[in-house]
Design a protein around this motif. Structure first.
Motif, mmCIF file in Angstrom:
data_model
loop_
_atom_site.group_PDB
_atom_site.id
_atom_site.type_symbol
_atom_site.label_atom_id
_atom_site.label_comp_id
_atom_site.label_asym_id
_atom_site.label_seq_id
_atom_site.Cartn_x
_atom_site.Cartn_y
_atom_site.Cartn_z
ATOM 1 N N VAL A 200 0.707 -1.186 0.186
ATOM 2 C CA VAL A 200 0.104 -0.095 -0.036
ATOM 3 C C VAL A 200 0.912 1.196 0.098
ATOM 4 O O VAL A 200 0.281 2.350 -0.298
ATOM 5 N N PHE A 201 2.123 1.204 0.451
ATOM 6 C CA PHE A 201 3.075 2.133 0.323
ATOM 7 C C PHE A 201 3.955 2.456 -1.078
ATOM 8 O O PHE A 201 4.097 1.469 -1.680
ATOM 9 N N ILE A 202 4.489 3.795 -1.193
ATOM 10 C CA ILE A 202 4.931 3.918 -2.615
ATOM 11 C C ILE A 202 6.327 3.088 -2.323
ATOM 12 O O ILE A 202 7.015 3.309 -1.349
ATOM 13 N N PRO A 203 6.891 2.457 -3.060
ATOM 14 C CA PRO A 203 8.225 1.648 -2.996
ATOM 15 C C PRO A 203 9.245 2.313 -2.619
ATOM 16 O O PRO A 203 9.418 3.670 -3.028
ATOM 17 N N ALA A 204 10.231 1.938 -1.673
ATOM 18 C CA ALA A 204 11.326 2.506 -1.559
ATOM 19 C C ALA A 204 12.428 2.652 -2.693
ATOM 20 O O ALA A 204 12.569 1.448 -3.454
ATOM 21 N N ASP A 205 13.348 3.742 -2.806
ATOM 22 C CA ASP A 205 14.228 3.500 -3.855
ATOM 23 C C ASP A 205 15.395 2.457 -3.727
ATOM 24 O O ASP A 205 15.821 2.004 -4.732
ATOM 25 N N VAL A 206 15.780 2.306 -2.308
ATOM 26 C CA VAL A 206 16.893 1.554 -2.116
ATOM 27 C C VAL A 206 16.253 0.494 -1.039
ATOM 28 O O VAL A 206 15.612 0.912 0.179
ATOM 29 N N VAL A 207 16.447 -0.812 -1.238
ATOM 30 C CA VAL A 207 15.981 -1.806 -0.037
ATOM 31 C C VAL A 207 17.012 -2.620 0.112
ATOM 32 O O VAL A 207 17.715 -3.210 -0.668
ATOM 33 N N GLY A 208 17.177 -3.082 1.208
ATOM 34 C CA GLY A 208 18.419 -3.832 1.819
ATOM 35 C C GLY A 208 17.791 -4.664 3.004
ATOM 36 O O GLY A 208 16.986 -4.515 3.593
ATOM 37 N N HIS A 209 18.701 -5.719 3.376
ATOM 38 C CA HIS A 209 18.317 -6.629 4.386
ATOM 39 C C HIS A 209 18.638 -5.721 5.973
ATOM 40 O O HIS A 209 17.866 -6.013 6.694
ATOM 41 N N ASP A 210 19.488 -5.036 5.893
ATOM 42 C CA ASP A 210 19.992 -4.248 7.000
ATOM 43 C C ASP A 210 20.352 -3.009 6.685
ATOM 44 O O ASP A 210 20.797 -2.657 5.528
ATOM 45 N N LEU A 211 20.846 -1.979 7.744
ATOM 46 C CA LEU A 211 21.206 -0.648 7.622
ATOM 47 C C LEU A 211 22.682 -0.686 6.687
ATOM 48 O O LEU A 211 22.753 0.238 5.690
ATOM 49 N N VAL A 212 23.506 -1.614 6.970
ATOM 50 C CA VAL A 212 24.712 -1.829 6.066
ATOM 51 C C VAL A 212 24.526 -2.013 4.543
ATOM 52 O O VAL A 212 25.038 -1.248 3.769
ATOM 53 N N ASP A 213 23.353 -2.849 4.363
ATOM 54 C CA ASP A 213 23.296 -3.259 2.967
ATOM 55 C C ASP A 213 22.737 -1.769 2.442
ATOM 56 O O ASP A 213 22.791 -1.424 1.169
ATOM 57 N N VAL A 214 21.851 -1.217 3.028
ATOM 58 C CA VAL A 214 20.942 0.017 2.430
ATOM 59 C C VAL A 214 22.092 1.150 2.526
ATOM 60 O O VAL A 214 22.035 1.725 1.134
ATOM 61 N N ALA A 215 23.117 1.387 3.156
ATOM 62 C CA ALA A 215 24.059 2.437 3.390
ATOM 63 C C ALA A 215 24.939 1.984 1.995
ATOM 64 O O ALA A 215 25.244 3.045 1.128
ATOM 65 N N GLN A 216 25.291 0.917 1.666
ATOM 66 C CA GLN A 216 26.247 0.498 0.498
ATOM 67 C C GLN A 216 25.594 0.947 -0.538
ATOM 68 O O GLN A 216 26.136 1.128 -1.492
ATOM 69 N N ARG A 217 24.246 0.482 -0.788
ATOM 70 C CA ARG A 217 23.671 0.667 -2.011
ATOM 71 C C ARG A 217 23.376 2.291 -2.176
ATOM 72 O O ARG A 217 23.591 2.726 -3.469
ATOM 73 N N ILE A 218 23.274 3.014 -1.110
ATOM 74 C CA ILE A 218 22.822 4.377 -1.288
ATOM 75 C C ILE A 218 24.407 5.023 -1.725
ATOM 76 O O ILE A 218 24.287 5.894 -2.455
#
Length: 228
Positions: A200-218
């Motif tokens: 129901v929500f607008i998809p996130a631009d970056v998705v990861g398993h944890d914050l490290v994964d998200v930070a690396q992708r960003i």
């Protein structure tokens, strides 16, 4: 295609801050420890309900009221104070510091944007030796509105001094990412809390398993003006 932000705004409670050590305090107060998640869900619901009604109450006030309601009025003020005092000692999740280090190494500045108070967030950062990564703490109390209305993120942008496309909101709550997307921010969502991003929500631009994964992708997003 999202571009690499110049600043990341972190949600705090549950994204950076672990509530797990509050369980023994629930038991001390005579509440079942497994009610922790139900309490926090009620806390968020009640804070958002006040915002929808055009009213506002602080995080500590809503947290205390949610505890009293959860206990059907059985908790006295001392028991509630004992539970909430645990916020002064809460740890960061294990992925927080390495994620912040990843962003710092990429030249991306960081702030916190929380439904909680500035004082509690600042104490949490100092207690966990994370304060040197964070340039400023922004609380929804400044605009008397819980997330996720757009005005909260607009206020954060004005405090940071950047345009929406220059800032990413990182959270473990999909509703938070949805609100930030509505305000034009880039968003990063880690699945370690909710597991599945709600449709129901607008998809996130970056998705990861944890914050490290998200930070690396960003950190590896293309800079503005570059081809992906």
């Amino acid at each position: 295609m999202p571009t690499r932000p110049r600043t990341v705004a972190f949600d705090v409670v549950e994204t950076l801050m672990s509530l797990e050590p509050l369980r023994p305090r629930f038991a001390d107060a005579g509440l079942a420890p497994e009610l922790l998640e139900r309490w926090f869900d009620r806390l968020l619901r009640d804070g958002m309900a006040l915002t929808l009604a055009g009213d506002y109450a602080t995080f500590p006030a809503v947290a205390a009221a949610a505890l009293k309601t959860l206990s059907r009025g059985d908790l006295d003020d001392d028991a509630i104070a004992h539970v909430l005092a645990g916020f002064h000692e809460l740890p960061a999740h294990p992925d927080v510091e390495p994620a912040m280090r990843t962003l710092a190494d990429a030249g991306i500045s960081m702030v916190c944007l929380s439904n909680g108070t500035t004082e509690t967030t600042t104490r949490f950062l100092e207690h966990n030796a994370l304060d040197h990564h964070i340039d400023q703490v922004i609380s929804v109390a400044d605009v008397h509105s819980w997330k996720p209305p757009v005005r909260v993120y607009d206020h954060a942008l004005s405090q940071i001094g950047r345009a929406p496309h220059e800032v990413a909101l990182v959270a473990v709550h999909a509703f938070d990412c949805h609100g930030a997307k509505r305000a034009g921010l880039t968003t990063g969502w880690a699945d370690r809390l909710e597991g599945v991003y709600s449709d129901v929500f607008i998809p996130a631009d970056v998705v990861g398993h944890d914050l490290v994964d998200v930070a690396q992708r960003i950190a590896t997003l293309p800079e503005a003006g570059q081809d992906a």
